[in-house]
Design a protein around this motif. Structure first.
Motif, short mmCIF file in Angstrom:
data_model
loop_
_atom_site.label_atom_id
_atom_site.label_comp_id
_atom_site.label_asym_id
_atom_site.label_seq_id
_atom_site.Cartn_x
_atom_site.Cartn_y
_atom_site.Cartn_z
N HIS A 107 0.83 -1.21 0.00
CA HIS A 107 0.00 0.00 0.00
C HIS A 107 0.87 1.26 0.00
O HIS A 107 0.60 2.23 -0.72
N GLU A 108 1.91 1.23 0.81
CA GLU A 108 2.83 2.37 0.85
C GLU A 108 3.52 2.55 -0.50
O GLU A 108 3.63 3.67 -1.02
N LEU A 109 3.98 1.46 -1.10
CA LEU A 109 4.76 1.53 -2.32
C LEU A 109 3.94 2.04 -3.51
O LEU A 109 4.46 2.79 -4.35
N ILE A 110 2.67 1.65 -3.62
CA ILE A 110 1.89 2.09 -4.79
C ILE A 110 1.56 3.58 -4.71
O ILE A 110 1.08 4.15 -5.70
N HIS A 111 1.82 4.20 -3.56
CA HIS A 111 1.62 5.64 -3.45
C HIS A 111 2.89 6.44 -3.67
O HIS A 111 2.86 7.67 -3.61
N ARG A 112 4.00 5.77 -3.91
CA ARG A 112 5.25 6.49 -4.12
C ARG A 112 5.31 7.07 -5.54
O ARG A 112 4.73 6.53 -6.48
N SER A 228 -5.46 -11.46 1.67
CA SER A 228 -6.40 -10.52 1.06
C SER A 228 -7.58 -10.25 1.98
O SER A 228 -8.07 -9.11 2.06
N ALA A 229 -8.04 -11.28 2.67
CA ALA A 229 -9.14 -11.10 3.62
C ALA A 229 -8.75 -10.13 4.72
O ALA A 229 -9.57 -9.34 5.20
N GLN A 230 -7.48 -10.17 5.14
CA GLN A 230 -7.01 -9.23 6.16
C GLN A 230 -6.93 -7.80 5.62
O GLN A 230 -7.23 -6.84 6.34
N LEU A 231 -6.54 -7.65 4.37
CA LEU A 231 -6.52 -6.32 3.77
C LEU A 231 -7.93 -5.73 3.77
O LEU A 231 -8.13 -4.57 4.15
N LEU A 232 -8.90 -6.53 3.35
CA LEU A 232 -10.27 -6.05 3.32
C LEU A 232 -10.82 -5.85 4.72
O LEU A 232 -11.65 -4.97 4.95
N LEU A 233 -10.33 -6.63 5.67
CA LEU A 233 -10.72 -6.43 7.06
C LEU A 233 -10.21 -5.08 7.57
O LEU A 233 -10.91 -4.37 8.31
N SER A 234 -9.00 -4.69 7.17
CA SER A 234 -8.48 -3.37 7.52
C SER A 234 -9.35 -2.27 6.93
O SER A 234 -9.67 -1.28 7.61
N ASP A 235 -9.72 -2.41 5.65
CA ASP A 235 -10.60 -1.42 5.03
C ASP A 235 -11.93 -1.34 5.79
O ASP A 235 -12.46 -0.24 6.02
N TYR A 236 -12.46 -2.49 6.15
CA TYR A 236 -13.73 -2.53 6.87
C TYR A 236 -13.63 -1.75 8.18
O TYR A 236 -14.45 -0.88 8.48
N VAL A 237 -12.60 -2.05 8.96
CA VAL A 237 -12.44 -1.41 10.27
C VAL A 237 -12.15 0.08 10.12
O VAL A 237 -12.72 0.91 10.85
N GLN A 238 -11.31 0.45 9.18
CA GLN A 238 -10.84 1.83 9.12
C GLN A 238 -11.86 2.82 8.57
O GLN A 238 -11.66 4.04 8.69
N HIS A 239 -12.94 2.33 7.96
CA HIS A 239 -13.95 3.26 7.43
C HIS A 239 -15.36 2.91 7.89
O HIS A 239 -16.32 3.55 7.42
N TYR A 240 -15.50 1.95 8.77
CA TYR A 240 -16.83 1.47 9.15
C TYR A 240 -17.73 2.62 9.63
O TYR A 240 -17.40 3.36 10.55
N GLY A 241 -18.88 2.74 8.97
CA GLY A 241 -19.93 3.64 9.41
C GLY A 241 -19.71 5.11 9.15
O GLY A 241 -20.64 5.92 9.32
N MET A 272 3.04 -2.19 10.99
CA MET A 272 2.25 -1.98 9.77
C MET A 272 2.61 -0.68 9.07
O MET A 272 1.82 -0.15 8.28
N LEU A 273 3.80 -0.16 9.33
CA LEU A 273 4.31 1.05 8.65
C LEU A 273 3.33 2.22 8.76
O LEU A 273 3.05 2.92 7.79
N ASN A 274 2.83 2.42 9.97
CA ASN A 274 1.93 3.53 10.29
C ASN A 274 0.62 3.50 9.50
O ASN A 274 -0.09 4.52 9.42
N ALA A 275 0.25 2.35 8.95
CA ALA A 275 -1.04 2.25 8.26
C ALA A 275 -2.22 2.61 9.15
O ALA A 275 -3.22 3.15 8.66
N PRO A 276 -2.18 2.34 10.47
CA PRO A 276 -3.31 2.74 11.31
C PRO A 276 -3.50 4.25 11.45
O PRO A 276 -4.50 4.68 12.01
N LEU A 305 -5.42 -1.68 15.61
CA LEU A 305 -6.08 -2.13 14.39
C LEU A 305 -6.18 -3.65 14.32
O LEU A 305 -7.27 -4.18 14.03
N PRO A 306 -5.10 -4.42 14.57
CA PRO A 306 -5.26 -5.89 14.54
C PRO A 306 -6.26 -6.41 15.58
O PRO A 306 -7.01 -7.34 15.30
N ALA A 307 -6.28 -5.80 16.77
CA ALA A 307 -7.23 -6.24 17.80
C ALA A 307 -8.66 -5.95 17.37
O ALA A 307 -9.56 -6.79 17.55
N MET A 308 -8.90 -4.79 16.80
CA MET A 308 -10.25 -4.46 16.34
C MET A 308 -10.66 -5.28 15.13
O MET A 308 -11.85 -5.60 14.96
N ALA A 309 -9.69 -5.62 14.29
CA ALA A 309 -10.00 -6.50 13.16
C ALA A 309 -10.45 -7.88 13.66
O ALA A 309 -11.36 -8.50 13.10
#
Length: 336
Positions: A107-112, A228-241, A272-276, A305-309
């Motif tokens: 995720h970090e690299l595709i934004h460089r 991949s399921a964990q990546l989508l789990l991060s998206d779910y948690v980080q934008h939920y609601g 997680m390279l400051n992804a949270p 983030l991992p605990a909430m996931a």
């Protein structure tokens, strides 16, 4: 040290099994959670980019390590002769690393801005059979995050299990539409990236078959699916609601601090390279991960983030913890 230590432990576990395999899984789970509890929030340096100038070098090293670890994991799970319990521990340890560290690094690299770094990140996603994320994330998610137009932003009341297929297939189609539209406007005449994503995935599947036969292919697909399921789990948690206000049909208020959930816990943030620190990333997509910040107006998750996931895997508990927090953020946003 935080991100590279599990590379060594998981590699030793793949080769020797036993205590090393257990150590890799322990690092990615109990140790990470415990360190977060021991020190709640790490002190940020005044100039993080000056204190850690090798951000791109670490990301490059992690990507190269990923390309070595993935076939090693397939071999360990299919042809190394480990006991059943060792294979289970190896699968979970490597899967958590690919899901939390490799995904965050890609995720970090595709934004460089550097095209070589972007290609590295894209290939990490391709090897996880999730190459379309390299198109869908910057072209769709960053444009429509926290709105109904984004398949990777879960509305209030949606469980992770409903969100998962919607986000996977929805992001695949949305990314494809975005790339096709780009080409229709004459903005690119390069090879269509979806040809690379699908062709690269096929090559990876064939390599897994060569490494471990049918067992290796199965192990590879399961590892990629788990990551991949964990990546989508991060998206779910980080934008939920969280939702942006619609200011005109199909147009939304700019993305702000209140449109992403963040977590300040130090160890998993480093892992997680400051992804949270997600709000700042959406506000400044090209900002290097070492410089991402937390500010008081950013909504915080009650745990890392991992605990909430992990909590999100139990929808009833997730809704009980998060729905009232969503309501508080929405009420503050409406009054400001």
């Amino acid at each position: 040290m935080t991100t590279l230590a599990p590379v060594a432990l998981l590699g030793l576990g793949a080769v020797f099994g036993g205590i090393w395999a257990a150590a890799g899984l322990f690092y990615m789970t109990a140790l990470a959670y415990s360190f977060d509890q021991l020190v709640a929030v790490a002190r940020d340096p005044a100039d993080p980019e000056a204190e850690f100038p090798d951000a791109n070098a670490l990301s490059t090293l992690l990507a190269i390590a990923h390309f070595a670890m993935l076939p090693l994991a397939v071999w360990a799970l299919s042809g190394a002769g480990h006991a059943v319990w060792e294979r289970l521990v190896i699968f979970l340890g490597f899967g958590l690393f690919f899901g939390q560290v490799s995904n965050s690094n890609a995720h970090e690299l595709i934004h460089r801005a550097d095209p070589t770094l972007r290609r590295l990140g894209t290939w990490v996603y391709i090897t996880l059979l999730f190459g379309h994320h390299a198109s869908a994330h910057p072209r769709v998610h960053h444009r429509y995050a926290a709105s109904p137009e984004d398949p990777n932003s879960a509305p209030l009341g949606m469980s992770y299990y409903r969100f998962l297929p919607r986000a996977w297939w929805g992001s695949f189609r949305a990314g494809l539409r975005a790339e096709n539209a780009l080409r229709a406007r004459g903005r690119s005449d390069d090879l269509h990236p979806y040809a690379l994503y699908l062709g690269g995935a096929l090559a990876c599947l064939l390599l897994a078959l060569v490494i471990g036969g049918a067992a290796g292919l199965t192990a590879y697909v399961l590892l990629a699916g788990y990551a991949s399921a964990q990546l989508l789990l991060s998206d779910y948690v980080q934008h939920y609601g969280l939702r942006r206000r619609e200011i005109a049909p199909g147009r939304y208020a700019p993305v702000g601090p209140a449109h992403s959930w963040n977590s300040p816990q130090w160890f998993t943030s480093l892992l997680m390279l400051n992804a949270p620190r997600h709000s700042d990333h959406h506000a400044h997509p090209m900002k290097p991960y070492v410089a991402l910040e937390l500010t008081p107006e950013m909504p915080l998750l009650p745990r890392s983030l991992p605990a909430m996931a992990t909590l999100a895997l139990v929808p009833r508990l997730w809704f009980r913890v998060m729905d009232r927090r969503v309501a508080r953020v929405a009420s503050v946003t409406e009054t400001t």
